[in-house]
Design a protein around this motif. Sequence first.
Motif, short mmCIF file in Angstrom:
data_model
loop_
_atom_site.label_atom_id
_atom_site.label_comp_id
_atom_site.label_asym_id
_atom_site.label_seq_id
_atom_site.Cartn_x
_atom_site.Cartn_y
_atom_site.Cartn_z
N MET A 1 -7.75 -11.23 -2.40
CA MET A 1 -6.55 -10.51 -1.96
C MET A 1 -5.40 -10.65 -2.96
SD MET A 1 -6.57 -11.25 2.14
CE MET A 1 -7.91 -10.65 3.18
N LYS A 2 -5.27 -11.85 -3.54
CA LYS A 2 -4.23 -12.07 -4.54
C LYS A 2 -4.46 -11.17 -5.76
CE LYS A 2 -2.24 -15.55 -7.61
NZ LYS A 2 -2.37 -16.94 -8.13
N SER B 1 -3.62 -7.63 -5.01
CA SER B 1 -2.17 -7.41 -4.92
C SER B 1 -1.56 -7.24 -6.31
CB SER B 1 -1.50 -8.57 -4.17
OG SER B 1 -1.53 -9.75 -4.96
N ASP C 1 -1.71 -3.81 -7.12
CA ASP C 1 -1.01 -2.95 -6.16
C ASP C 1 -1.98 -2.17 -5.28
OD1 ASP C 1 1.35 -2.14 -5.01
OD2 ASP C 1 1.56 -0.36 -6.27
N ASP D 1 -3.82 -2.12 -1.48
CA ASP D 1 -3.72 -2.65 -0.12
C ASP D 1 -5.02 -3.33 0.29
OD1 ASP D 1 -1.15 -1.66 0.14
OD2 ASP D 1 -1.84 0.27 0.95
N ASP D 2 -4.90 -4.36 1.14
CA ASP D 2 -6.08 -5.11 1.57
C ASP D 2 -7.08 -4.25 2.33
OD1 ASP D 2 -4.82 -7.25 0.46
OD2 ASP D 2 -4.19 -8.17 2.34
#
Length: 492
Positions: A98-99, A102, A105, A107-108
């Motif tokens: 997830m990092k 991010s 840019d 979304d999860d």
Amino acid sequence: MSLINVTNLTFAYEGSYDNIFENVSFQIDTDWKLGFTGRNGRGKTTFLNLLLDKYEYAGNISANVTFEYFPYEVQEQENFTIDIIREISPNSMDWEIMKELSLLDIDDDVLYRQFYALSKGEQTKALLAAMFLKENSFLLIDEPTNHLDAEARKKLSNYLRKKRGFILISHDRYFLDNCIDHVLSINKTNIEIQKGNFSIWWKNKQRQDNFELAENEKLRKDINRLSESAKRTSNWSNEVEKSKKGTTNSGSKLDKGYVGHKAAKIMKRSKSIESRQQGAIEEKSKLLKNIESSDSLKISQLVYHKNKLVELENISIFYGDTMVCNDVGFSIEQGDRIVLKGKNGSGKSSLIKLICGEDINYTGSFNKGSQLKISYVSQDTSYLKGNLTDYASNNNIDESLFKAILRKLDFSRDQFGKDISSFSGGQKKKVLIAKSLCEKVHLHIWDEPLNFIDIISRMQIEELLLEYSPTLLFVEHDSEFCKNIATKSVEL
């Protein structure tokens, strides 16, 4: 830090007489963000495949890293994205994934969507994130920007700039400048590595090319002068040698010893001039080996009888119940070079198809000049096949001009005898552009024409368009090309 050592590398494809690489040696630091540059067909992707041990070669390549190649081929595209990322990097924790996303840019929620449902940009970012998460891997990134819109390219470039250690092949100048710190250039006769981004490398190359051109002109004049001098000296020597058998004007016999001595001195001088001349020729032969062909190309566009060629007002385009663009309005006048901008899926290609005459469901007002002749370059090159002679004949274009343009875009003569289906992606694009430039039309429409085309050819095409100013509507995500070429911009 570790090193990739390439020693005496020689490689040619099976059945080919020409080596792609011949006895080349260099060293790469795995901490470098290394950009590859070089004309289409020079061996950039081939070298990545050699690192991956896909082909047999002579010489030696040694490295203490595991090479990973992008684009990564996803077999089960119906799987969730999270499962594909875990397949690539099985030891990564969910928070690490997830990092990484991010930073790009993303979304999860993409993690729990099927991979095929992601956009091209989302797929590219997800795969690169997974590959950078893999331990002890060194990424070989091959043209990641193709089909990415300008915004997606910028985000991906910013992401790569923060990474440590990769090899990147890209033909987007801005993209390279933003994220690399070294350049490896595959030239005509050698391979060079320089510190800095693409712009720094290009300035250095232009400086070297200009120096060699000036030296070449100086040596050319020197060789001509020495040739004339050697010719005169040789004639003098022959005349003196002939006179050894004659007499003086007064009728007395010549001093043959003196005449022989004089002839020997002249011959020695002749040999000295010849030696200097040969040295100048050898020095000249070292020059211009890596100067790329960039002759200007000539096109002649038809002049339409009205200034305004196309006009769109309040155009909305639909596929079924889905609206791909809404309330678009612009006109194309003679001399315009208009770039259509917008994210992938915003309707750029649909507008182009409408103007080209395809059956598109739309509302609004659309007017196109009667008997307007259009030349279209599509994104797709997969249908290209056969030889270039037949291709020119089938498309009613001048074969000599067509091949001359391809020659100036760095096609070798032996390429003319090959089937187009065997060409690289960049070479196929050049075939479409060369065809378009040969056609007698009022309007050129190019849909992402520069995908896979090398940087030097892009610059050459820019020079052509600026010199001859054809009327042009185009979609292109190379920001430098758009900045240099477009006279107008339409944002979707």
